[in-house]
Design a protein around this motif. Structure first.
Motif, mmCIF file in Angstrom:
data_model
loop_
_atom_site.group_PDB
_atom_site.id
_atom_site.type_symbol
_atom_site.label_atom_id
_atom_site.label_comp_id
_atom_site.label_asym_id
_atom_site.label_seq_id
_atom_site.Cartn_x
_atom_site.Cartn_y
_atom_site.Cartn_z
ATOM 1 N N GLY A 98 55.926 18.106 54.190
ATOM 2 C CA GLY A 98 56.475 17.802 55.503
ATOM 3 C C GLY A 98 55.620 18.257 56.670
ATOM 4 N N LEU A 99 54.579 19.035 56.414
ATOM 5 C CA LEU A 99 53.703 19.474 57.505
ATOM 6 C C LEU A 99 52.628 18.417 57.754
ATOM 7 N N ASP A 100 52.257 18.254 58.999
ATOM 8 C CA ASP A 100 51.219 17.292 59.361
ATOM 9 C C ASP A 100 49.852 17.900 59.053
ATOM 10 N N PRO A 101 49.124 17.354 58.086
ATOM 11 C CA PRO A 101 47.830 17.938 57.727
ATOM 12 C C PRO A 101 46.788 17.841 58.837
ATOM 13 N N PRO A 122 40.161 49.708 40.962
ATOM 14 C CA PRO A 122 41.370 48.876 41.040
ATOM 15 C C PRO A 122 41.870 48.803 42.484
ATOM 16 N N ILE A 123 42.532 47.711 42.819
ATOM 17 C CA ILE A 123 43.108 47.566 44.156
ATOM 18 C C ILE A 123 44.569 47.151 44.045
ATOM 19 N N ALA A 124 45.319 47.425 45.095
ATOM 20 C CA ALA A 124 46.698 46.952 45.230
ATOM 21 C C ALA A 124 46.814 46.367 46.630
ATOM 22 N N ARG A 125 47.156 45.091 46.725
ATOM 23 C CA ARG A 125 47.235 44.405 48.013
ATOM 24 C C ARG A 125 48.531 43.617 48.114
ATOM 25 N N THR A 126 48.991 43.425 49.351
ATOM 26 C CA THR A 126 50.154 42.588 49.621
ATOM 27 C C THR A 126 49.652 41.290 50.248
ATOM 28 N N PRO A 127 49.532 40.231 49.467
ATOM 29 C CA PRO A 127 49.002 38.971 50.006
ATOM 30 C C PRO A 127 50.074 38.162 50.731
ATOM 31 N N PHE A 128 49.617 37.308 51.657
ATOM 32 C CA PHE A 128 50.528 36.364 52.298
ATOM 33 C C PHE A 128 49.810 35.048 52.539
ATOM 34 N N LEU A 129 50.598 33.994 52.639
ATOM 35 C CA LEU A 129 50.119 32.668 53.019
ATOM 36 C C LEU A 129 50.887 32.246 54.256
ATOM 37 N N ARG A 130 50.189 31.590 55.180
ATOM 38 C CA ARG A 130 50.813 31.198 56.444
ATOM 39 C C ARG A 130 50.254 29.847 56.874
ATOM 40 N N ALA A 131 51.134 28.918 57.215
ATOM 41 C CA ALA A 131 50.734 27.636 57.794
ATOM 42 C C ALA A 131 50.906 27.753 59.304
ATOM 43 N N VAL A 132 49.837 27.448 60.053
ATOM 44 C CA VAL A 132 49.819 27.635 61.505
ATOM 45 C C VAL A 132 49.507 26.305 62.188
ATOM 46 N N SER A 133 50.216 26.023 63.276
ATOM 47 C CA SER A 133 49.967 24.821 64.068
ATOM 48 C C SER A 133 48.683 24.987 64.869
ATOM 49 N N LEU A 134 47.767 24.044 64.723
ATOM 50 C CA LEU A 134 46.542 24.066 65.526
ATOM 51 C C LEU A 134 46.829 23.725 66.984
ATOM 52 N N ALA A 135 47.913 23.021 67.234
ATOM 53 C CA ALA A 135 48.239 22.600 68.597
ATOM 54 C C ALA A 135 48.862 23.715 69.423
ATOM 55 N N THR A 136 49.658 24.583 68.777
ATOM 56 C CA THR A 136 50.401 25.592 69.536
ATOM 57 C C THR A 136 50.153 27.024 69.083
ATOM 58 N N GLY A 137 49.658 27.208 67.870
ATOM 59 C CA GLY A 137 49.505 28.545 67.310
ATOM 60 C C GLY A 137 50.772 29.054 66.648
ATOM 61 N N ASP A 138 51.841 28.254 66.671
ATOM 62 C CA ASP A 138 53.100 28.667 66.047
ATOM 63 C C ASP A 138 52.944 28.765 64.533
#
Length: 154
Positions: free
Chosen positions: A52-55, A9-25
């Protein structure tokens, strides 16, 4: 989707993040509750609103604690609208180089004449990456989904 391919068995803390390819923000970021998975279990553990994010200038990253990050573009690679920014490179001896991009490098490939490189292909969303060669590095070139990157040796 979080997957446990292991026998324990595992226990993990997942996350999702949207990152700008232009700036890395980081444009959007969401950390989810600890997910406990039995062996061979897979489960959707969360979602992130990308409205609202630019794909054409955004990459979506999914991970848990640790260095492994899964990513996906929000458009077809040919639709990406970011330029290939210069990448700073610093020699570490004759057979190693440290790449320090100012912006994310997605689906990147590095070559150097006839040298065998490790890693040769990679995605680097932040930070730096050391590339090792089996012979002296000559004619270093880097290409990603954004195009060919100029190498800045300053």
């Amino acid at each position: 989707m979080l997957v446990n391919d292991g026998r324990e068995p595992i226990a993990r803390t997942p996350f999702l993040r949207a990152v700008s390819l232009a700036t890395g923000d980081v444009l959007r970021d969401k950390v989810f509750r600890v997910a406990e998975l039995a062996p061979s279990e897979r489960r959707v553990v969360g979602s992130l609103d990308l409205g609202g994010l630019d794909p054409t200038t955004t990459v979506l990253c999914a991970a848990t604690e640790g260095p492994e990050v899964a990513w996906t573009l929000l458009c077809e690679p040919k639709e990406i609208e970011v330029s290939a920014a210069a990448v700073r490179a610093r020699s570490i001896g004759s057979e190693r180089v440290l790449l320090e991009p100012a912006t994310p490098l997605v689906d990147a490939r590095v070559t150097a004449g006839t040298a065998r490189l490790s890693p040769r292909t990679f995605t680097l969303l932040a930070g730096s990456l050391e590339v090792r060669a089996d012979s002296p590095l000559e004619d270093l070139r880097l290409r990603s989904v954004a195009g060919s990157h100029e190498i800045d040796w300053s």
